[in-house]
Write a protein that holds these residues in place. Sequence first.
Motif, PDB file in Angstrom:
ATOM      1  N   PHE A  31       8.683  31.030  18.710  1.00 18.87           N
ATOM      2  CA  PHE A  31      10.089  29.767  18.112  1.00 18.87           C
ATOM      3  C   PHE A  31      11.606  29.784  19.526  1.00 18.87           C
ATOM      4  O   PHE A  31      11.172  30.997  19.273  1.00 18.87           O
ATOM      5  CB  PHE A  31       9.898  29.120  16.597  1.00 18.87           C
ATOM      6  CG  PHE A  31       8.917  29.114  16.372  1.00 18.87           C
ATOM      7  CD1 PHE A  31       9.015  27.257  16.097  1.00 18.87           C
ATOM      8  CD2 PHE A  31       8.392  29.959  15.341  1.00 18.87           C
ATOM      9  CE1 PHE A  31       7.225  26.958  15.366  1.00 18.87           C
ATOM     10  CE2 PHE A  31       7.263  29.328  14.930  1.00 18.87           C
ATOM     11  CZ  PHE A  31       6.530  27.927  14.967  1.00 18.87           C
ATOM     12  N   CYS A  32      11.469  28.611  19.831  1.00 14.24           N
ATOM     13  CA  CYS A  32      12.364  28.632  20.555  1.00 14.24           C
ATOM     14  C   CYS A  32      13.901  27.978  19.910  1.00 14.24           C
ATOM     15  O   CYS A  32      13.930  26.972  19.424  1.00 14.24           O
ATOM     16  CB  CYS A  32      13.235  28.846  21.707  1.00 14.24           C
ATOM     17  SG  CYS A  32      12.248  27.225  21.919  1.00 14.24           S
ATOM     18  N   ILE A  66      14.519  23.491  17.123  1.00 14.04           N
ATOM     19  CA  ILE A  66      14.019  25.123  16.903  1.00 14.04           C
ATOM     20  C   ILE A  66      12.327  23.747  17.183  1.00 14.04           C
ATOM     21  O   ILE A  66      12.234  23.053  16.283  1.00 14.04           O
ATOM     22  CB  ILE A  66      13.807  25.858  15.643  1.00 14.04           C
ATOM     23  CG1 ILE A  66      15.663  26.187  15.298  1.00 14.04           C
ATOM     24  CG2 ILE A  66      12.507  26.783  16.263  1.00 14.04           C
ATOM     25  CD1 ILE A  66      15.154  26.904  14.245  1.00 14.04           C
ATOM     26  N   ARG A  67      11.574  24.511  18.258  1.00 13.12           N
ATOM     27  CA  ARG A  67      10.906  24.163  18.700  1.00 13.12           C
ATOM     28  C   ARG A  67       9.267  24.855  18.854  1.00 13.12           C
ATOM     29  O   ARG A  67       9.899  26.412  19.245  1.00 13.12           O
ATOM     30  CB  ARG A  67      10.907  23.342  19.884  1.00 13.12           C
ATOM     31  CG  ARG A  67      12.081  22.219  20.549  1.00 13.12           C
ATOM     32  CD  ARG A  67      12.316  22.214  21.667  1.00 13.12           C
ATOM     33  NE  ARG A  67      12.957  21.280  21.777  1.00 13.12           N
ATOM     34  CZ  ARG A  67      12.962  20.203  23.240  1.00 13.12           C
ATOM     35  NH1 ARG A  67      11.495  19.698  23.425  1.00 13.12           N
ATOM     36  NH2 ARG A  67      13.942  19.353  23.226  1.00 13.12           N
ATOM     37  N   PHE A  71      16.913  31.979   6.953  1.00 16.08           N
ATOM     38  CA  PHE A  71      16.662  31.389   6.187  1.00 16.08           C
ATOM     39  C   PHE A  71      15.496  30.711   5.463  1.00 16.08           C
ATOM     40  O   PHE A  71      14.598  31.141   4.921  1.00 16.08           O
ATOM     41  CB  PHE A  71      17.696  30.031   5.747  1.00 16.08           C
ATOM     42  CG  PHE A  71      17.450  29.665   4.315  1.00 16.08           C
ATOM     43  CD1 PHE A  71      17.978  29.790   3.581  1.00 16.08           C
ATOM     44  CD2 PHE A  71      17.164  27.869   4.379  1.00 16.08           C
ATOM     45  CE1 PHE A  71      17.877  29.260   1.865  1.00 16.08           C
ATOM     46  CE2 PHE A  71      16.638  27.370   3.301  1.00 16.08           C
ATOM     47  CZ  PHE A  71      16.858  27.828   2.161  1.00 16.08           C
ATOM     48  N   LEU A  72      14.370  29.979   6.811  1.00 16.02           N
ATOM     49  CA  LEU A  72      13.356  29.303   6.665  1.00 16.02           C
ATOM     50  C   LEU A  72      12.604  30.941   7.086  1.00 16.02           C
ATOM     51  O   LEU A  72      11.058  30.146   6.997  1.00 16.02           O
ATOM     52  CB  LEU A  72      13.006  28.301   7.221  1.00 16.02           C
ATOM     53  CG  LEU A  72      14.396  27.227   7.381  1.00 16.02           C
ATOM     54  CD1 LEU A  72      13.973  26.172   7.708  1.00 16.02           C
ATOM     55  CD2 LEU A  72      13.745  26.383   6.256  1.00 16.02           C
ATOM     56  N   GLY A  73      12.735  31.870   7.690  1.00 17.82           N
ATOM     57  CA  GLY A  73      11.836  32.679   7.658  1.00 17.82           C
ATOM     58  C   GLY A  73      11.106  32.116   9.612  1.00 17.82           C
ATOM     59  O   GLY A  73      10.123  33.161   9.394  1.00 17.82           O
ATOM     60  N   ILE A  74      11.808  32.182  10.273  1.00 18.52           N
ATOM     61  CA  ILE A  74      10.762  31.185  11.286  1.00 18.52           C
ATOM     62  C   ILE A  74      11.546  32.373  12.628  1.00 18.52           C
ATOM     63  O   ILE A  74      13.030  32.555  12.845  1.00 18.52           O
ATOM     64  CB  ILE A  74      12.181  29.924  12.206  1.00 18.52           C
ATOM     65  CG1 ILE A  74      11.371  28.588  11.317  1.00 18.52           C
ATOM     66  CG2 ILE A  74      11.673  30.020  13.663  1.00 18.52           C
ATOM     67  CD1 ILE A  74      12.582  27.455  11.266  1.00 18.52           C
ATOM     68  N   ARG A  75      10.331  33.569  13.351  1.00 16.27           N
ATOM     69  CA  ARG A  75      11.000  33.975  14.516  1.00 16.27           C
ATOM     70  C   ARG A  75      11.058  33.777  15.827  1.00 16.27           C
ATOM     71  O   ARG A  75      10.451  32.383  16.173  1.00 16.27           O
ATOM     72  CB  ARG A  75       9.271  34.874  13.758  1.00 16.27           C
ATOM     73  CG  ARG A  75      10.220  36.252  14.960  1.00 16.27           C
ATOM     74  CD  ARG A  75       8.807  36.565  15.377  1.00 16.27           C
ATOM     75  NE  ARG A  75       9.099  38.083  16.278  1.00 16.27           N
ATOM     76  CZ  ARG A  75       8.183  38.536  16.512  1.00 16.27           C
ATOM     77  NH1 ARG A  75       7.415  39.021  16.042  1.00 16.27           N
ATOM     78  NH2 ARG A  75       8.174  39.344  17.545  1.00 16.27           N
TER      79      ARG A  75
END
Length: 105
Positions: free
Chosen positions: A27-28, A48-49, A85-89
């Motif tokens: 993601f970016c 975040i996309r 917090f959301l575990g998004i890389r």
Amino acid sequence: MSLKERGSRIMTKRMKLVRWIPPLVDFCLNVDGASKGNPGLCGGGGCIRDKHGTILLAFANFYGVGSSIIAETRALCDGLRLAYFLGIRLSAIYSDSSTLVQSIQ
């Protein structure tokens, strides 16, 4: 003042073409901040996309009184905290603030 005189005082802005470059993987994060006055009331936000451009989440916050660089920096911090917090890389982070980008590089 005549209309002709007023027309000669109008500042023209150059158009700058921009495009969004999707991340190849993961993601970016796109962030932006602004201040009404410098310092003045300021806020920021971002999104975040995924690699298809689909918005996973968006956020916006009011920061009170501060400068534009404070707003840009706080928007970046908020976006990074949300992703963590959301575990998004995140594979890329985008900002239109050259000062912020140069200070992080």
